[in-house]
Scaffold this motif. Structure first.
Motif, PDB file in Angstrom:
ATOM      1  N   GLY A   1      -8.467   4.465   7.245  1.00 11.45           N
ATOM      2  CA  GLY A   1      -8.105   5.874   7.398  1.00 11.45           C
ATOM      3  C   GLY A   1      -6.607   6.096   7.531  1.00 11.45           C
ATOM      4  O   GLY A   1      -6.095   7.120   7.102  1.00 11.45           O
TER       5      GLY A   1
ATOM      6  N   SER B   1       0.847  -1.197   0.000  1.00 12.04           N
ATOM      7  CA  SER B   1       0.000   0.000   0.000  1.00 12.04           C
ATOM      8  C   SER B   1       0.876   1.238   0.000  1.00 12.04           C
ATOM      9  O   SER B   1       1.640   1.469   0.947  1.00 12.04           O
TER      10      SER B   1
ATOM     11  N   GLY C   1      -0.301   1.711   9.393  1.00 14.80           N
ATOM     12  CA  GLY C   1       0.432   1.433  10.630  1.00 14.80           C
ATOM     13  C   GLY C   1      -0.401   1.117  11.855  1.00 14.80           C
ATOM     14  O   GLY C   1       0.088   1.211  12.986  1.00 14.80           O
TER      15      GLY C   1
ATOM     16  N   ASP D   1      -6.777  -6.237   4.399  1.00 20.60           N
ATOM     17  CA  ASP D   1      -6.087  -4.941   4.435  1.00 20.60           C
ATOM     18  C   ASP D   1      -6.071  -4.371   5.849  1.00 20.60           C
ATOM     19  O   ASP D   1      -7.129  -4.135   6.433  1.00 20.60           O
TER      20      ASP D   1
END
Ligand code: DX5
Ligand code: ZN
Length: 219
Positions: A141, A7, A144, A174
């Protein structure tokens, strides 16, 4: 073979083209592109113009994850920009079937995504029409964040639901994927594993992607 989709949310934003070439060279399978609008999620990222510019930097498929309200208004623009997969959130699409049809009419693969608190039952009726199901294992949003453990049982249930369908949509996961949890997630049935911080937070992309792939394909 499980697919690794870095990503670019966690990549160096000033060198996105170079970062994409670097992960392609390092063995990435797809490029995961997170589009955020500041309304559906509390963050803003990039739109079709940037994606069109980045399209020229790689031959890898662009897996565009739309975290935006009113996705119907933008499907055409993301298709033209060079997305291969376009994934929309069930929570953001008022008429999900129409949205999925729009994606397919634009000649792209259609994905549907669920937030951690959204039940699988909410997509039961659209499953026969999709190419990909994206299960969020963090609240969308930000990169990490920590993997939400309950997502694992949801992934297993999703995997058996998808196995019954003739077109066998891909199952993508994800959020919060690391070297320590990727085997469990792959074994639960994920086909495509998105990794942001776990890839771009390291300094040797080849080593990292090889390790993630090996762990994901361990049976
Ligand atoms: C979160 C995004 C993810 C994010 C994953 O809203 O959809 O794609 O970049 O990042 P990591 O792998 O760092 O959790
Ligand atoms: Zn994403």
């Amino acid at each position: 073979m499980k697919l690794i989709a870095p990503s670019i949310l966690s990549a160096d934003g000033g060198r996105l083209g170079l970062e994409i070439s670097a992960v392609e060279k390092a063995g990435a399978d797809w490029i995961h592109v997170d589009v955020m609008d500041g309304h559906f999620v509390p963050n803003i990222t990039m739109g079709p113009a940037i994606i069109a510019a980045l399209r020229k930097t790689t031959r890898l498929p662009f897996d565009v994850h739309l975290m935006i309200k009113n996705p119907d208004n933008y499907i055409e623009a993301f298709a033209t920009a060079g997305a291969d997969y376009i994934t929309v959130h069930v929570e953001a699409a008022r008429h999900l079937h129409r949205t999925v049809e729009l994606i397919k009419k634009a000649g792209k693969k259609a994905g549907v995504s669920l937030n951690p608190a959204t039940p699988l039952s909410s997509i039961e009726e659209i499953l026969p029409d999709i190419d990909l199901l994206l299960i969020m294992s963090v609240n969308p949003g930000f990169g990490g964040q920590q993997f939400i453990k309950n997502a694992l049982t949801k992934i297993k249930r999703a995997s058996s639901m998808l196995a019954q369908l003739p077109q066998k949509p891909l199952l993508e996961v994800d959020g919060g994927i690391t070297l320590s949890n990727i085997s469990a997630i792959a074994q639960a049935g994920a086909d495509v594993l998105v990794a942001g911080a776990a890839v771009f937070g390291t300094d040797n992309y080849s080593q990292t992607i090889a390790a993630l792939k090996a762990a994901a394909n361990k049976t």
